[in-house]
Structures are given as structure tokens and as C-alpha cells.
Motif scaffolding. Structure first.
Motif, PDB file in Angstrom:
ATOM      1  N   SER A 133       0.826  -1.216   0.000  1.00  0.00           N
ATOM      2  CA  SER A 133       0.000   0.000   0.000  1.00  0.00           C
ATOM      3  C   SER A 133       0.854   1.257   0.000  1.00  0.00           C
ATOM      4  CB  SER A 133      -0.930  -0.013   1.221  1.00  0.00           C
ATOM      5  OG  SER A 133      -1.746  -1.167   1.227  1.00  0.00           O
ATOM      6  N   LEU A 134       1.811   1.291  -0.868  1.00  0.00           N
ATOM      7  CA  LEU A 134       2.753   2.411  -0.901  1.00  0.00           C
ATOM      8  C   LEU A 134       2.071   3.704  -1.321  1.00  0.00           C
ATOM      9  CD1 LEU A 134       5.810   0.510  -2.328  1.00  0.00           C
ATOM     10  CD2 LEU A 134       5.740   1.718  -0.143  1.00  0.00           C
ATOM     11  N   LYS A 135       2.579   4.793  -0.750  1.00  0.00           N
ATOM     12  CA  LYS A 135       2.030   6.120  -1.000  1.00  0.00           C
ATOM     13  C   LYS A 135       3.126   7.010  -1.585  1.00  0.00           C
ATOM     14  CE  LYS A 135      -0.673   5.652   3.250  1.00  0.00           C
ATOM     15  NZ  LYS A 135      -0.966   6.260   4.583  1.00  0.00           N
ATOM     16  N   PRO A 136       2.760   8.048  -2.300  1.00  0.00           N
ATOM     17  CA  PRO A 136       3.789   8.950  -2.845  1.00  0.00           C
ATOM     18  C   PRO A 136       4.718   9.499  -1.769  1.00  0.00           C
ATOM     19  CG  PRO A 136       1.690   9.374  -3.891  1.00  0.00           C
ATOM     20  CD  PRO A 136       1.424   8.380  -2.788  1.00  0.00           C
ATOM     21  N   GLU A 137       4.207   9.709  -0.583  1.00  0.00           N
ATOM     22  CA  GLU A 137       5.056  10.224   0.500  1.00  0.00           C
ATOM     23  C   GLU A 137       6.048   9.191   1.016  1.00  0.00           C
ATOM     24  OE1 GLU A 137       1.714  10.306   0.299  1.00  0.00           O
ATOM     25  OE2 GLU A 137       0.794  10.037   2.289  1.00  0.00           O
ATOM     26  N   ASP A 138       5.957   7.966   0.554  1.00  0.00           N
ATOM     27  CA  ASP A 138       6.957   6.953   0.906  1.00  0.00           C
ATOM     28  C   ASP A 138       8.189   7.051   0.010  1.00  0.00           C
ATOM     29  OD1 ASP A 138       4.272   4.605   1.391  1.00  0.00           O
ATOM     30  OD2 ASP A 138       5.347   5.767   2.913  1.00  0.00           O
ATOM     31  N   THR A 139       8.145   7.923  -0.966  1.00  0.00           N
ATOM     32  CA  THR A 139       9.304   8.119  -1.838  1.00  0.00           C
ATOM     33  C   THR A 139      10.489   8.582  -1.010  1.00  0.00           C
ATOM     34  OG1 THR A 139       7.956   8.648  -3.774  1.00  0.00           O
ATOM     35  CG2 THR A 139      10.224   9.482  -3.752  1.00  0.00           C
ATOM     36  N   ALA A 140      11.571   7.806  -1.063  1.00  0.00           N
ATOM     37  CA  ALA A 140      12.731   8.075  -0.215  1.00  0.00           C
ATOM     38  C   ALA A 140      13.848   7.108  -0.579  1.00  0.00           C
ATOM     39  CB  ALA A 140      12.377   7.902   1.257  1.00  0.00           C
ATOM     40  N   THR A 141      15.006   7.356  -0.005  1.00  0.00           N
ATOM     41  CA  THR A 141      16.096   6.383  -0.064  1.00  0.00           C
ATOM     42  C   THR A 141      16.031   5.542   1.197  1.00  0.00           C
ATOM     43  OG1 THR A 141      17.517   7.810  -1.393  1.00  0.00           O
ATOM     44  CG2 THR A 141      18.582   6.048  -0.145  1.00  0.00           C
ATOM     45  N   TYR A 142      15.949   4.243   1.011  1.00  0.00           N
ATOM     46  CA  TYR A 142      15.817   3.307   2.122  1.00  0.00           C
ATOM     47  C   TYR A 142      17.173   2.631   2.368  1.00  0.00           C
ATOM     48  CZ  TYR A 142      10.801   3.928   1.959  1.00  0.00           C
ATOM     49  OH  TYR A 142       9.546   4.462   2.017  1.00  0.00           O
ATOM     50  N   SER A 143      17.565   2.612   3.630  1.00  0.00           N
ATOM     51  CA  SER A 143      18.859   2.032   4.005  1.00  0.00           C
ATOM     52  C   SER A 143      18.658   1.030   5.126  1.00  0.00           C
ATOM     53  CB  SER A 143      19.823   3.112   4.478  1.00  0.00           C
ATOM     54  OG  SER A 143      20.040   4.097   3.500  1.00  0.00           O
ATOM     55  N   CYS A 144      19.514   0.029   5.138  1.00  0.00           N
ATOM     56  CA  CYS A 144      19.541  -0.872   6.278  1.00  0.00           C
ATOM     57  C   CYS A 144      20.790  -0.573   7.100  1.00  0.00           C
ATOM     58  CB  CYS A 144      19.513  -2.326   5.839  1.00  0.00           C
ATOM     59  SG  CYS A 144      20.941  -2.842   4.867  1.00  0.00           S
ATOM     60  N   ALA A 145      20.747  -0.977   8.348  1.00  0.00           N
ATOM     61  CA  ALA A 145      21.871  -0.736   9.243  1.00  0.00           C
ATOM     62  C   ALA A 145      21.965  -1.868  10.240  1.00  0.00           C
ATOM     63  CB  ALA A 145      21.713   0.598   9.952  1.00  0.00           C
ATOM     64  N   ALA A 146      23.145  -2.044  10.788  1.00  0.00           N
ATOM     65  CA  ALA A 146      23.395  -3.103  11.757  1.00  0.00           C
ATOM     66  C   ALA A 146      24.101  -2.549  12.982  1.00  0.00           C
ATOM     67  CB  ALA A 146      24.241  -4.215  11.128  1.00  0.00           C
ATOM     68  N   SER A 147      23.733  -3.118  14.118  1.00  0.00           N
ATOM     69  CA  SER A 147      24.391  -2.782  15.383  1.00  0.00           C
ATOM     70  C   SER A 147      24.799  -4.071  16.054  1.00  0.00           C
ATOM     71  CB  SER A 147      23.424  -2.001  16.275  1.00  0.00           C
ATOM     72  OG  SER A 147      23.936  -1.910  17.582  1.00  0.00           O
ATOM     73  N   THR A 148      26.052  -4.136  16.503  1.00  0.00           N
ATOM     74  CA  THR A 148      26.508  -5.343  17.183  1.00  0.00           C
ATOM     75  C   THR A 148      25.979  -5.431  18.603  1.00  0.00           C
ATOM     76  OG1 THR A 148      28.534  -4.206  17.822  1.00  0.00           O
ATOM     77  CG2 THR A 148      28.588  -5.519  15.794  1.00  0.00           C
ATOM     78  N   SER A 149      25.397  -4.360  19.098  1.00  0.00           N
ATOM     79  CA  SER A 149      24.812  -4.376  20.430  1.00  0.00           C
ATOM     80  C   SER A 149      23.438  -5.009  20.339  1.00  0.00           C
ATOM     81  CB  SER A 149      24.724  -2.952  20.986  1.00  0.00           C
ATOM     82  OG  SER A 149      24.134  -2.957  22.261  1.00  0.00           O
TER      83      SER A 149
END
Length: 126
Positions: free
Chosen positions: A84-100
Motif C-alpha cells: 500500500s505504498l504512497k507517494p510520501e513513501d518516496t525516499a532512499t531506504y537504508s539498512c543498518a546493523a548494530s553489534t549491540s
């Protein structure tokens, strides 16, 4: 050091779906904390989902109810199913990791994530 590579971004019409992937390599920990984040040009990065690699995700208001995060431990891939994506979802999506690992929930701040992928762009047209 862990490396993260996202894929799956692209263009989709409003109401459509996309699945993003984040492949982790050089992983030395058995369990850790990962997250999906997004950034609209000119705005601050915000969290979409945060989850321990062996647990359930916490979702943030921006996309709650429309996204599902999951982790394939055998392949070391983090997914983000977006519906159900919306125009306001337009963005750069990134993943990240934390060892904690402990305290891997919605209270984890962005600065606590040590490793980031390069991002994948999502464009949602109306």
C-alpha cells in the motif's frame, strides 16, 4: 567489518508493493540488531523498523501496518516488505546493523547503528 548491500528499490505506483533486501556479509556475530531507515531529500533520516536478527520487529508510525521486516538467518538477508505504498513513501531506504544485541527495539537510536548500507531508492508515483 560487516558490510550491507541493499537492493529491490525502484518505481511503483501508489497502492503497489515492493520488497527490499539487505544482504549482510563478513558477519562475525551470531545475533545482532538490524534496522530499516529512510530519508527523504532534505529531511532527516527516520526509522521504519528495528529488529533483533532472532526476534520480532518494532515498527514506526511512518509505515506501521504497511510493512513487514524479516531476517533470513541462513542467508543473512534482512527484508522489508512494503505494501500500500504512497507517494510520501518516496525516499532512499537504508539498512543498518548494530553489534549491540540487547535493547534492540524502537528505543534504539540511529547513532547506535555502526554499519550502514549505501541505500536503495524508492519512488512512488500517484
Amino acid at each position: 567489518q560487516v558490510q550491507l548491500v541493499e537492493s529491490g528499490g525502484g518505481s511503483v505506483q501508489a497502492g503497489g508493493s515492493l520488497r527490499l533486501s539487505c544482504a549482510a556479509s563478513r558477519v562475525t556475530y551470531s545475533r545482532y540488531c538490524m534496522g530499516w531507515f529512510r530519508q527523504v531529500a532534505g529531511e532527516e533520516r527516520e526509522a521504519v523498523a528495528i529488529m533483533p536478527t532472532d526476534g520480532r520487529a518494532d515498527y514506526f508510525d511512518s509505515m506501521k501496518g504497511r510493512v513487514t521486516a524479516s531476517f533470513d538467518n541462513a542467508r543473512k538477508i534482512l527484508y522489508l516488505q512494503m505494501n500500500s505504498l504512497k507517494p510520501e513513501d518516496t525516499a532512499t531506504y537504508s539498512c543498518a546493523a548494530s553489534t549491540s544485541y540487547y535493547g534492540c527495539n524502537s528505543q534504539r537510536t540511529l547513532r547506535e547503528f555502526e554499519v550502514w548500507g549505501q541505500g536503495t531508492h524508492v519512488t512512488v508515483s500517484s
